[in-house]
Design a protein around this motif. Structure first.
Motif, short mmCIF file in Angstrom:
data_model
loop_
_atom_site.label_atom_id
_atom_site.label_comp_id
_atom_site.label_asym_id
_atom_site.label_seq_id
_atom_site.Cartn_x
_atom_site.Cartn_y
_atom_site.Cartn_z
N ARG A 28 1.25 4.05 3.36
CA ARG A 28 1.92 4.60 3.12
C ARG A 28 3.60 3.47 3.20
O ARG A 28 4.57 3.30 3.11
CB ARG A 28 3.12 6.30 3.50
N GLN B 6 3.46 0.45 0.98
CA GLN B 6 4.21 0.83 -0.01
C GLN B 6 6.25 0.78 0.33
O GLN B 6 6.54 -0.11 -0.90
CB GLN B 6 4.44 2.37 -0.32
N GLU C 139 6.97 -3.19 0.06
CA GLU C 139 6.52 -3.52 -1.37
C GLU C 139 7.85 -2.91 -1.15
O GLU C 139 8.94 -3.53 -2.54
CB GLU C 139 5.88 -2.39 -1.45
#
Length: 491
Positions: free
Chosen positions: A39, A42, A45
């Protein structure tokens, strides 16, 4: 009918699916790089794409990766490695002579005088000799034979290799391995993959994560009802708990291993990371031999070290070693065969290990700089260990033991019943929910204590103390702020 249909391939799906893959691998869990880290990546990003968050960066305080956290490489180590990687630099006057001396010694031990060549399966012989000399010096002159040294791809690879040798049997004869709780999840993951039996013994949080032989005996007695306990793993200094074992404790463990016929696996990768006043690192090898032949001629001991921790922090080079003591000669031959299957560990990592065990000596040109850099890294870690302990103990609902060694803190946290109920309803461990909410709110990535094991009804997280001091202060402040809001939300 086509040949494809005759062969029966027209109806075939994927050869490898979740159902057809090795189910032992599927059951492996490794919390240090588990859901929290996925996570966190993520979120990184999302930040790059301009998604608005209440923070500007993700701080990965989940793993002991020193250089990723800003620690600078030790100059002498990198000089020797540069010379080994590009020997033309041996003619460059910018490099000190002691660095060149070590690089030439390493290169002379390599095939074609290149670290690009395979080494012997156990590792480059001159490096293993240097490791043995280092161990002798560390342990006050107790002999070490380079034939008992195996250079490895970090300590992790050596630990898994030994577990492969150990694990056998079926049902109640299946090999059991005693590991501390909390533990470093390499052990549980490897035991799951290899179908060994994990035998938990609990460290005493109220006694600074102390190890009690009575608890070892309780754990062993219970385990013998369903498996064949054959090995006892010790992490000293501790990961994730940061305790440093006393000499008396180590003696007690050795006596226990002898009485119960257990092989000892001593994970000592943090041996230079000792900060607390009155704490000293004692190697299991040294204590074993100082206890006399009654123990030193009988107890089987495998000890591990690495280039990834201590003052070096050179995780990416994957350098390590293990030393075996009192291993049956025929088993040792099988160990050598097993490591030869992978040909050898990375020779660049072997070279790095050589510099670690053969650093500059008084009178050599690099000694002053090396000593200064090494001391600065360890002093900085000691300050951050104290800062972390004191800060967390000022947070309502937190209890943090002294960070005596290693590079982590493992505080106990209070989670209200309302939050526990919500987490369980969502199929989450309560401390995982806590850490995930912390990540989403602050960008700080920690590892929940449930990933390491903990006593029922207690909750923790592991956090590295590696961030630079100002960033660490920021992390500590943000965790305190988040915790206050979390307690308010779920009270």
């Amino acid at each position: 009918m086509s040949q494809k249909e005759v062969n029966g391939s027209s109806h075939r799906g994927k050869v490898l699916t979740l159902e057809t893959m090795n189910q032992n691998v599927r059951q492996v869990e490794y919390a240090v790089r588990g859901p929290m880290v996925l996570r966190a990546v993520q979120i990184e990003e999302e930040l790059k794409k301009g998604v608005k968050k209440p923070f500007t960066e993700v701080i990965k305080a989940n793993v002991g990766d020193a250089h990723a956290m800003g620690q600078k490489p030790i100059t002498f180590i990198r000089q020797v490695l540069a010379l080994c990687a590009y020997p033309a630099l041996l003619e460059d006057d910018k490099f000190p002579e002691d660095a060149k001396l070590r690089a030439r010694r390493i290169l002379d031990g390599c095939g074609g005088q290149s670290i690009g060549a395979y080494s012997a399966s156990q590792g480059v012989e001159c490096i293993r000799k240097d490791v043995a000399s280092y161990i002798e010096k560390r342990d006050g002159g107790i002999p070490s034979n380079h034939e008992n040294i195996y250079l490895s791809t970090g300590a992790s690879d050596a630990i898994v290799t030994m577990l492969k040798l150990l694990i056998c049997g079926e049902g109640r004869t299946r090999t059991g391995v005693m590991i501390s709780i909390p533990q470093y999840p390499l052990y549980s993951a490897a035991l799951t993959e290899l179908q060994g039996v994990q035998i938990n013994y609990y460290l005493d949080e109220d006694k600074c994560w102390g190890l009690d032989v009575g608890e070892l005996r309780r754990s062993l007695t219970a385990a013998r009802e369903h498996c064949n306990p054959r090995a006892l793993c010790i992490i000293n200094p501790g990961n994730p708990t940061g305790q440093v074992q006393s000499r008396q404790c180590i003696e007690d463990v050795i006596r226990f291993a002898k009485e119960e016929g257990l092989l000892l696996m001593a994970d000592e990768v943090y041996q230079d990371n000792v900060y607390a006043e009155g704490c000293v690192f004692h190697s299991f090898k040294k204590v074993l031999f100082e206890m006399g032949p009654e123990f030193s001629s009988v107890v089987e001991l495998v000890s591990f070290h690495s280039t990834s921790k201590c003052y070096m922090g050179e995780c990416g080079f994957r350098g390590g070693y293990m030393e075996v003591v009192n291993l049956d000669p025929e088993v040792k031959a099988q160990l050598t065969k097993l490591v030869s299957v992978r040909l050898c560990s990375p020779v660049s990592g072997q070279a790095l290990m050589d510099v670690v065990v053969n650093p500059p000596q008084p009178g050599e040109p690099s000694y002053a700089t090396f000593t200064k850099e090494r001391a600065a890294v360890l002093a900085d870690l000691a300050q951050k260990a104290t800062l972390t302990e004191e800060s967390f103990n000022n947070v309502p609902g937190f209890h943090c033991n002294p960070v005596q060694g290693a590079m982590y803190t493992f505080p106990r946290i209070t989670i209200p019943q309302k939050a526990i109920d919500q987490a369980k309803a969502a199929g989450q461990a309560p401390d995982q929910m806590y850490c995930m909410k912390l990540l989403e709110t602050t960008g700080i990535c920690l590892v929940p204590g449930s990933g390491f094991g903990q006593r029922e009804g207690t909750f923790h997280f592991r956090m590295t103390i590696l961030p630079p001091k100002e960033k660490l202060k920021y992390v500590l402040e943000k965790i305190a702020e988040f915790n206050a809001q979390f307690l308010q939300d779920y009270s």
